[in-house]
Design a protein around this motif. Sequence first.
Motif, PDB file in Angstrom:
ATOM      1  N   SER A 184      36.738  20.302   2.930  1.00 15.17           N
ATOM      2  CA  SER A 184      35.409  20.188   2.316  1.00 15.17           C
ATOM      3  C   SER A 184      34.320  20.679   3.261  1.00 15.17           C
ATOM      4  N   GLU A 185      34.487  20.418   4.572  1.00 10.44           N
ATOM      5  CA  GLU A 185      33.510  20.927   5.541  1.00 10.44           C
ATOM      6  C   GLU A 185      33.553  22.455   5.606  1.00 10.44           C
ATOM      7  N   GLN A 186      34.744  23.042   5.516  1.00 16.92           N
ATOM      8  CA  GLN A 186      34.846  24.496   5.518  1.00 16.92           C
ATOM      9  C   GLN A 186      34.222  25.081   4.257  1.00 16.92           C
ATOM     10  N   ASN A 187      34.401  24.422   3.130  1.00 14.93           N
ATOM     11  CA  ASN A 187      33.769  24.898   1.905  1.00 14.93           C
ATOM     12  C   ASN A 187      32.255  24.825   1.991  1.00 14.93           C
ATOM     13  N   LYS A 188      31.740  23.776   2.625  1.00 12.35           N
ATOM     14  CA  LYS A 188      30.288  23.688   2.830  1.00 12.35           C
ATOM     15  C   LYS A 188      29.810  24.828   3.722  1.00 12.35           C
ATOM     16  N   ALA A 189      30.602  25.125   4.772  1.00  7.84           N
ATOM     17  CA  ALA A 189      30.212  26.198   5.683  1.00  7.84           C
ATOM     18  C   ALA A 189      30.235  27.553   4.982  1.00  7.84           C
ATOM     19  N   ASP A 241      27.124  28.210   3.010  1.00  4.34           N
ATOM     20  CA  ASP A 241      25.899  28.383   3.790  1.00  4.34           C
ATOM     21  C   ASP A 241      25.703  29.869   4.087  1.00  4.34           C
ATOM     22  N   VAL A 242      24.620  30.439   3.591  1.00  3.86           N
ATOM     23  CA  VAL A 242      24.364  31.875   3.717  1.00  3.86           C
ATOM     24  C   VAL A 242      24.099  32.263   5.161  1.00  3.86           C
ATOM     25  N   MET A 251      26.075  35.073   7.333  1.00  6.11           N
ATOM     26  CA  MET A 251      25.351  36.212   7.926  1.00  6.11           C
ATOM     27  C   MET A 251      25.575  36.264   9.436  1.00  6.11           C
ATOM     28  N   TRP A 252      25.625  35.094  10.089  1.00  6.34           N
ATOM     29  CA  TRP A 252      25.859  35.063  11.527  1.00  6.34           C
ATOM     30  C   TRP A 252      27.236  35.646  11.846  1.00  6.34           C
TER      31      TRP A 252
END
Length: 134
Positions: A71-76, A79-80, A84-85
């Motif tokens: 779930s944390e990876q899906n949140k990441a 995150d645009v 982009m980074w």
Amino acid sequence: MRALGFVYWKDIFFPHIESNQANAPIIFVLQTTLVLWGVTQIGKRFYHFIDHNKEMQQLLHENSSQLHLISEQNKALTDVTYMMWHFLGMIPLALVVGLIYIKARRLVPIMIVHYIMDVMTVVGVLTLSLQPSP
């Protein structure tokens, strides 16, 4: 058409039924058999569904730390700025690799560096996976 049981075992299975009345009870027996078979098949499928559902709930409960990580990876990933980074972070590496190739005109140094980077990625993943989870 008479059933095999009526023809050969009439005295045992159908002692009170005459030959002209035998078709109706045999049809009822076949219909009842078919209905009971269908009910048992439905029950068997439902039992396997319930049993499988309990196993899945147990696995989900045991793997809650992995579910949290996913779930944390899906949140990441949503995150645009994070995406982009990662995209922009590869541009300097691509420029450096291009300059090395222009200067050396050989792929062997790039292949060696790429192999070392792959090994370091594997080592990093292994060290993170072997650490105890919080």
